[in-house]
Design an enzyme around this catalytic site. Structure first.
Site: not given
Length: 272
Positions: A5-6, A55, A124, A165, A261
């Site tokens: 999931p984005e 995410k 981070r 992606n 990817r």
């Protein structure tokens, strides 16, 4: 093929938890048993607030404990009405409020954080286009001096958080940027345009619950073409369209692997 999931999905989950369970005393359990100790710590607490960064989903309880969830590729949520049914499958965590419940299955991460650990998580991560406190300048400081390609940098969650992606491929296409171009070769104006497009596209993803990236003049209705049929559920320019003609110029969409990817781009439209 499973897709992680984005960021728009995680922000929608934060909003769902806030709407259905926020401000209520929550019963927490781990039917699977793998999160039994953590569930016991938040059982009977009030879900005070929800947060999302990239995410990462964060649920804050009234004892300053935060539930941190990263779905990864296999994680998923299911919401329902009470009375709750018997759990089906490996439910890592079930949260139940007065009217609704939420089942979490298969996450990459499910853990409890204190406020200091939550801050360390935020620190981070790169700026998230969906957060009001996001500063694109922080990302530009790294992108503008990096020899790494912009296609890789956009997927680095420490540079920009929440982009996956699909948004990577589509934002670069919409701005005509070659994904292989080193970050340091981008102009500040190009980066600003990419960032603004991510803000727009991802906000639309939150609003409609799927990723649609084509402009109005390129929709199936406007172009007289069949609608796209794909598991991610939206109209796109290049993502998973390898070997098909570009919607703008007719050139065959290309694919390749970049840092492990799949990458999709149009060699004619993306030259800058």
């Amino acid at each position: 093929m499973r897709i992680m999931p984005e960021g728009h999905t995680i922000h929608r989950l934060a909003a769902q938890h806030r709407e259905l369970l926020g401000g209520r005393v929550i019963h927490a359990e781990s039917p699977q048993g793998r999160f039994a100790a953590g569930a016991a710590r938040i059982d009977g607490r009030v879900l005070r607030e929800t947060d999302a960064h990239g995410k990462h989903l964060l649920l804050g309880f009234d004892d300053d404990t935060w539930l941190h969830v990263h779905l990864g590729i296999y994680g998923k949520y299911a919401f329902g009405l009470v009375p709750v049914p018997a759990p089906v499958g490996a439910v890592r965590l079930r949260l139940t409020g007065p009217g609704h419940y939420a089942d979490l299955r298969g996450p990459n991460t499910c853990e409890l954080l204190d406020p200091g650990e939550k801050k360390a998580l935020h620190d981070r991560l790169g700026p998230d286009p969906l957060r009001a406190d996001a500063d694109p300048e922080l990302a530009w400081r790294r992108i503008g001096r990096s020899r790494t390609s912009i296609g890789v940098l956009l997927m680095d969650q420490s540079v920009v958080a929440g982009v996956g992606n699909i948004y990577r491929a589509e934002a670069l296409f919409r701005q005509g940027v070659d994904p292989a171009r080193p970050g340091r070769d981008l102009t500040r104006e190009q980066w600003a345009a990419i960032w603004d497009d991510l803000v727009f596209l991802m906000a639309e993803g939150v609003r409609v619950g799927r990723i649609d990236t084509v402009r109005p003049e390129h929709t199936p209705q406007a172009m007289g073409r069949p609608p796209r049929v794909d598991g991610h559920g939206g109209e796109v320019y290049v993502y998973r369209r390898f070997g098909m003609p570009c919607l703008l110029c007719g050139t065959e969409v290309r694919t390749g692997v970049l840092s492990g990817r799949n990458l999709f781009w149009c060699p004619s439209c993306q030259t800058s």
